[in-house]
Design an enzyme around this catalytic site. Structure first.
Site, short mmCIF file in Angstrom:
data_model
loop_
_atom_site.label_atom_id
_atom_site.label_comp_id
_atom_site.label_asym_id
_atom_site.label_seq_id
_atom_site.Cartn_x
_atom_site.Cartn_y
_atom_site.Cartn_z
N SER A 1 -7.18 0.74 -1.06
CA SER A 1 -8.68 0.78 -1.46
C SER A 1 -8.82 1.62 -2.78
O SER A 1 -7.84 2.56 -2.90
CB SER A 1 -9.63 1.29 -0.71
OG SER A 1 -10.88 1.77 -1.30
N TYR B 1 -12.70 8.64 5.09
CA TYR B 1 -12.11 7.22 5.07
C TYR B 1 -10.73 7.03 4.02
O TYR B 1 -9.82 6.49 4.17
CB TYR B 1 -13.12 6.44 4.46
CG TYR B 1 -12.93 4.99 4.20
CD1 TYR B 1 -12.19 3.97 4.89
CD2 TYR B 1 -13.04 4.63 2.84
CE1 TYR B 1 -12.13 2.83 4.34
CE2 TYR B 1 -12.54 3.44 2.49
CZ TYR B 1 -12.08 2.62 2.99
OH TYR B 1 -11.53 1.23 2.58
N LYS C 1 -6.80 6.37 4.03
CA LYS C 1 -6.05 5.16 3.17
C LYS C 1 -4.79 5.93 2.43
O LYS C 1 -3.81 5.29 2.53
CB LYS C 1 -7.25 4.71 2.22
CG LYS C 1 -7.96 3.76 2.63
CD LYS C 1 -7.52 2.16 3.29
CE LYS C 1 -8.58 1.49 3.93
NZ LYS C 1 -7.87 0.27 4.33
#
Ligand code: UDP
Length: 356
Positions: free
Chosen positions: A125, A149, A153
């Protein structure tokens, strides 16, 4: 033709990628625990493509079960989508995010090693760039997590990169998505967030469908042309085609490659809102609210590497993204209302009015 396992294959991006891969003649197998995907997705994939994909209901954290799926499959590569993705939830429950995203990826990689599968395409992302200092953002920009989050990643990218460096994997594509929106033009699959949508397009669609009263625009005092936040919205079918390109290139290459997937063009919240109105003929009620903490003013990709490495560029317009998102939303709202009211009610548009 390759044989590919899609973890999270029934989810938003996984299901669209399955359609694109099947369209290019690849063999696709889905693995999903259906924690955030509808059980109707495999049947809908069959309606769209005519192909009945094998589906394994499995949690990526269950290494033994993943080993069983991979051992029998003769897979050329894995595309790894399965993950949790809500920023707010990740801050509220970091252990859950470390467990599903990080430990889940470790479990998958362990199972891949067991089965001797050396190629992975990973769903990363643009969040790995944190609050970007410059736009457009190239892959060499500094990496920085601003929430749990994003941290997961980055950890997952590092784990995969280390395994390529040390020879356990041969090839990895780390695909850094900007803002995927839209849906398959059939309206049969799309994004179906649980609860109140955190992202702009699904929220906008729910206002248009009458499920919410009004969109709140998070800040209009950013240093952008109209003061609202600028993002690089990308049609999910363009994103799906980028995965096909990545997997096909991965079959003949070695090493780790981080690649941005975006259009390279930024649009503001109000650009998106007004394009949505033109695409749907609906006036969307909105109000200006305060900034959302942690939001960057602007974030859009430099997609040069994607073109050079994958031969891929996004083709679909913002208008296409709005039209296809709305088509999916209105069909699924109709189906939901039919289920609730025994099929007798048309969808309401309480939040939106027809444009004059
Ligand atoms: N946004 C907004 N109202 C909403 C949701 C999002 O104004 O209800 C804005 C947000 O501040 C950002 C843009 O829309 O400028 C895209 O937000 P989204 O959460 O979809 O993507 P992200 O910020 O994670 O890139």
């Amino acid at each position: 033709m390759a044989r590919i396992l899609l973890t999270g294959g029934a989810g938003f991006i996984g299901s669209h990628t399955a359609v694109a891969l099947l369209g290019r003649g690849h063999d696709v197998v889905l693995a999903d625990n259906f924690s955030n995907a509808s059980r109707s997705v495999p049947a809908r994939l069959k309606d769209i493509t005519g192909v009945d994909c094998p589906v394994h209901e499995v949690d990526i954290r269950n290494t033994q079960a993943m080993q069983a799926v991979l051992a029998g499959g003769a897979f050329d590569a894995v595309i790894h989508f399965a993950a949790l993705k809500a920023v707010g939830e990740s801050e509220a429950n970091p252990l859950l995010y470390f467990d599903v995203n990080v430990a889940g990826t470790l479990s998958l990689l362990t199972a891949m090693r067991h089965a001797g599968i050396g190629r992975i395409v990973f769903s990363s992302s643009a969040t790995v760039y944190g609050a970007p200092e410059h736009c457009p953002i190239a892959e060499a920009a500094p990496l920085h997590a601003t929430n749990i989050y994003g941290r997961t990643k980055l950890i997952m990218e590092d784990m995969i990169g280390d395994l390529v460096r040390t020879g356990m994997l041969s090839t990895a594509f780390l695909l850094r998505y900007f803002n995927p929106v839209g849906a398959h033009p059939s309206g049969l699959i799309g994004e179906d967030p649980r609860g109140v949508p955190a992202n702009l397009m699904p929220y906008l669609c729910q206002v248009a469908a009458g499920q919410r009263d009004c969109l709140t625009v998070f800040g209009d005092d950013y240093p952008t042309p109209d003061g609202t936040g600028v993002r690089d919205y990308l049609h999910v079918m363009d994103l799906a085609e980028a995965h096909c390109a990545a997997v096909e290139v991965a079959l003949g290459t070695y090493g780790t490659h981080a690649v941005n997937l975006g259009t390279g063009t930024g649009y503001s919240v109000l650009d998106l809102l007004h394009t949505f109105e033109r695409a749907t003929g609906l006036a969307i009620p909105y109000r200006i609210g305060p900034r959302r903490p942690g939001d960057a003013p602007s974030c859009y990709a430099d997609p040069t590497l994607a073109k050079a490495m994958l031969g891929w560029t996004a083709k679909r317009t913002l208008h296409d993204m709005c039209q296809d998102s709305w088509h999916w939303q209105s069909l699924s709202a109709k189906a939901r209302q039919a289920a609730e009211h025994g099929g007798s009610q048309a969808p309401t548009t309480a939040g939106a009015q027809l444009l004059a």
